[in-house]
Every structure is written in C-alpha cells, then in structure tokens.
Write a protein that holds these residues in place. Sequence first.
Motif, short mmCIF file in Angstrom:
data_model
loop_
_atom_site.label_atom_id
_atom_site.label_comp_id
_atom_site.label_asym_id
_atom_site.label_seq_id
_atom_site.Cartn_x
_atom_site.Cartn_y
_atom_site.Cartn_z
N ALA A 275 85.74 122.05 11.07
CA ALA A 275 85.44 120.62 10.97
C ALA A 275 84.64 120.29 9.71
CB ALA A 275 84.68 120.15 12.20
N GLY A 276 84.38 121.31 8.89
CA GLY A 276 83.66 121.09 7.65
C GLY A 276 82.14 121.15 7.79
N VAL A 277 81.68 121.69 8.93
CA VAL A 277 80.24 121.82 9.17
C VAL A 277 79.86 123.29 9.11
CG1 VAL A 277 78.35 121.38 10.79
CG2 VAL A 277 80.29 119.78 10.67
N THR A 278 78.95 123.67 8.23
CA THR A 278 78.51 125.06 8.15
C THR A 278 77.75 125.42 9.43
OG1 THR A 278 78.30 124.91 5.75
CG2 THR A 278 77.16 126.73 6.84
N PRO A 279 78.17 126.46 10.14
CA PRO A 279 77.54 126.75 11.43
C PRO A 279 76.06 127.15 11.35
CG PRO A 279 79.71 127.76 11.33
CD PRO A 279 79.39 127.26 9.95
N PHE A 280 75.70 128.09 10.44
CA PHE A 280 74.37 128.70 10.51
C PHE A 280 73.57 128.53 9.22
CE2 PHE A 280 76.94 131.21 13.47
CZ PHE A 280 76.14 131.20 14.60
N ARG B 73 71.78 121.04 15.90
CA ARG B 73 71.85 119.58 15.76
C ARG B 73 72.96 119.06 16.68
NH1 ARG B 73 73.80 117.48 11.44
NH2 ARG B 73 74.43 119.36 10.33
N PRO B 74 72.64 118.30 17.71
CA PRO B 74 73.67 117.81 18.61
C PRO B 74 74.68 116.89 17.94
CG PRO B 74 71.53 116.85 19.13
CD PRO B 74 71.28 117.94 18.16
N ASP B 75 74.26 116.18 16.89
CA ASP B 75 75.23 115.31 16.20
C ASP B 75 76.33 116.13 15.54
OD1 ASP B 75 73.39 116.33 14.34
OD2 ASP B 75 73.63 114.61 12.99
N ALA B 76 75.96 117.30 15.00
CA ALA B 76 76.96 118.18 14.38
C ALA B 76 77.90 118.73 15.45
CB ALA B 76 76.28 119.31 13.64
N PHE B 77 77.36 119.11 16.59
CA PHE B 77 78.20 119.61 17.68
C PHE B 77 79.13 118.52 18.18
CE2 PHE B 77 76.48 123.73 19.62
CZ PHE B 77 76.04 124.21 18.41
N ASP B 78 78.60 117.30 18.33
CA ASP B 78 79.43 116.19 18.80
C ASP B 78 80.55 115.87 17.82
OD1 ASP B 78 77.79 116.00 21.01
OD2 ASP B 78 76.63 114.29 20.24
N GLU B 79 80.22 115.92 16.53
CA GLU B 79 81.21 115.63 15.49
C GLU B 79 82.37 116.62 15.54
OE1 GLU B 79 81.46 115.85 10.60
OE2 GLU B 79 79.52 115.45 11.57
N LEU C 191 80.35 131.77 21.17
CA LEU C 191 79.71 131.40 19.92
C LEU C 191 80.61 131.67 18.72
CD1 LEU C 191 77.06 130.60 18.34
CD2 LEU C 191 76.52 133.04 18.30
N THR C 192 81.18 132.87 18.68
CA THR C 192 81.99 133.25 17.51
C THR C 192 83.43 132.76 17.61
OG1 THR C 192 82.47 135.39 18.55
CG2 THR C 192 80.57 135.27 17.06
N GLY C 193 83.97 132.75 18.83
CA GLY C 193 85.39 132.43 18.98
C GLY C 193 85.69 130.95 19.04
N GLU C 194 84.68 130.16 19.40
CA GLU C 194 84.93 128.72 19.52
C GLU C 194 83.91 127.89 18.76
OE1 GLU C 194 85.27 125.23 22.96
OE2 GLU C 194 85.23 127.35 23.54
N THR C 195 82.62 128.02 19.11
CA THR C 195 81.61 127.11 18.55
C THR C 195 81.55 127.21 17.03
OG1 THR C 195 80.31 127.33 20.57
CG2 THR C 195 79.21 126.41 18.66
N ALA C 196 81.28 128.40 16.50
CA ALA C 196 81.10 128.54 15.05
C ALA C 196 82.40 128.27 14.30
CB ALA C 196 80.58 129.92 14.72
#
Length: 435
Positions: A190-195, A161-167, A179-184
């Motif tokens: 930020a309070g967003v469950t990655p997967f 979801r790009p909105d979650a990434f943007d948030e 993926l593991t060191g930064e994105t997730a």
Amino acid sequence: MPEHQWRGRATLAAAAAGALVAASACSPGSTSGAGSGELAGVELLVAAKWTGVEQDNFTEVLAAFEEETGATVNYESTGEDTGAYLGPKIEAEEPPDIAILPQPGLVAEYAEQEALVPLSGDAATALEENYTDYWRELGSVDGEPYGVLLKAAHKSIVWYRPDAFDEAGVSAPETWADLTGETASTLSDAGVTPFSMCGASGWTLTDWFENVYLSQHGPEAYDQLIAREIPWDDDTVVETLETLAEVWGEEDWLAGGTDGAVQTDFPTCVTEVYGQENAAMVYEADFVAASAQEAGATVGEDAQAFPFPAVGEEPPVVVGGDIAVAMTEKEGVQQLMAYLASPEAQTTWAGLGGYLSANSEVQPDAYPDEFTQTLAQTILEAGDNVRYDLSDQVPSQFGATEGKGMWAVLQDFLRDPSDPEAAAADLEEAAASAE
C-alpha cells in the motif's frame, strides 16, 4: 487475563500520570499509620540512574518512608553507566547505602566482590511474601537474597499508527506469520513502510532476538542459553536469526532501507513513526509512550500497541527492570529495603504513572489507566513463561557493551542477514571471549 482481553486492551492509553493510589493493607516495610520516627537522625543515600520524571516519582515514594520513620533519604543519579559510578565508590569503601542496578549480572558481580549486604529481617520477608520464585531468584546469588526488582519494563509490545493500518486495511497481528505474511507485506504494497528500526542502539536488537527466541524455543532453552548450557552457535540460535531475517532482510520494509535501519537510534526511531510518519510500526518497550508523546502523538489514539506476535505456541513476555540492593549495614537500610519491596511503596509509584511492578501484591487498580493495568497483569500472569531480558543476564562485555558482543553481531546481521550460521558462530565467539 485471557489473551483476547489483552489484545483488546492493548490499544488503550499508556498514561504518563495519574491519581496517587495508597495501599490499605499493611505489610513488611509498610508505612501506614502514624509516623514512628524510629529512624530520626538517620541519613541514607540511594543511587539510581533515574532523572527527570522518574527521579521525581521515586523521591515521592521515598517521602512516605521519611515521613513514617523520621529518616532522611537523599538521592543521587548514577548516570547511564551505573558500573562506572559504583566502581570507584566501592573501591574507596564509600558506596551508597542502596543502589538500583539495571542488570541482574551486576548483582552477581558485586556479590562476588562482597560489596553487597544480603536481605534480612523484614526485607527478606517482604521479598518472600510479595514476589514469585522467578523474581526472587533473579536477585539472589547462590541462594542468598540480595535484590528486589523494583521497577519493571515490559519489552514484548509493538507500537503502531492506526491510521496507517486503516489505510492499508490491516489489523494488529497475533502471530509472527500474520505479521510477516499479511500485516507488513500489505502495508508495503500500500506504499507504507512497515518498520522503523532502532538499529544504532544495539540493545534494541537484543530485545528483538530475545522475544523471538523465547517464543520460538521456550523458557527452558532461554535459561540454558543464558547459562551457556546451550552454545550460541546452536541450531536454536540459527533458527531465531533465520526468523529475524524474515523482517530484517526485507529492505523495503525498513524506513531508510538497511542503511537507515542500522543508523537510526532510539528514540529517533519512535519519531520516525509518530513525528515524521515514515513508517507504520516500531518495536520497543512500554517506555516508547513517552517518546511518542514528545513526538506529538496522543497515546491511545494515534499511538497504539499490540503484543509481540507469537512465533511459537506462546507469545513472549520479556521484562527488563531495575533491582534494588543494599550496600551498607547502616541503621535503616534493611527497613528501607523492606519498604521498597512492599506493595505500599510500589502502589504509590504505580499511581504516579510510567511504572510497572513485578510485586504480586500490587493490585491492577493501582495503575492509572487500563493499558498499563493490562501490561502489569501480563507480567504477573505469564507465570513460569515470563523471562528477564537475556542480554542483561550475561556478562556485560557480551550482552551490554556498545561495539561488542551481541550488539555488534546483531548490528552486522541487520546490515546483511544472509548468513545466520555465520552470525551464530560470531555470537558464540563473542560469548566465549566475554567469559
């Protein structure tokens, strides 16, 4: 296509339908031009697992063959268990004329039973001219060509979801370390469950394993593992499980925690991302697009995708798909096989949407949208690095049976990924038992 172009295009729409595109060049099996009617009065039966839109599109592809040759081609659905459908028909000596098999392992199994008819004439020529060595070998047994990879699935993309990434202020990762060191980790902070995980559908976990193993250890080791030239308790398997544990072992990264990860099936896991917004990402193939749309997402806008991140030097390109085989020597069967292997037939299907081809002669502009064009090109341009779904190439009792083999061991490992060595030993025991 350069990798940066794929990354840039990977956020575009995977459209469900598009304009019908006809091939202009003739080839073995071509139906271009006026109808010959040479098979008037011939009736053929084709069996595949497809239903709904997939069935409708396939029968539209068959209609061009009927119009050209005068043959009547009937379609019958096998249901999800193709083996259960074909077994009794083979036993009764009443098989369909052509069957579409979901696993290369079934090609070898039925060839050994002498239930298949090798490709010959224009069908063999079409396979030779339109497919690379790897895809020809996939449908061959002891050097004899039997199968045509008719419909491919790209299994090396991650949806988000790009909105979650943007948030959270993150972008699509290019490597597993990203993926593991930064994105997730940033999403989680930020309070967003990655997967959202699809662990109740064990085949999705085999797809995770295959992508990591192929990228981390390369195509040669991947092939050796399939052939059991490398045992399943090998260090390469342990290392892949250790890599998976970097995601699977982070309970806060999984929607519903570990319990949720194991209990959520496909496509419910897609709904968790796009309908319920309980997670930012879900890994699975290009066919996620249909489930995302059913969940209310607009693909290309609030449902986007990026390539499965590279664990080693190269990102993985894992392909699944369906293989057409002849099961009778009836008049018209080899002609229909030649047509199915032709760029004309596959260009027609490409234009209808929801389809990918491994046929080298199907042009990019056959596909109705830029995203699908890019997926198709990555399959063709991966060259010797592309590989077919591993779990579909090993004995089905090990790779494709609910509650057994890879499915069961990887589900247990998702529940508790603390002991990769023990999980690898369980995989080796299950592989040996399946033999």
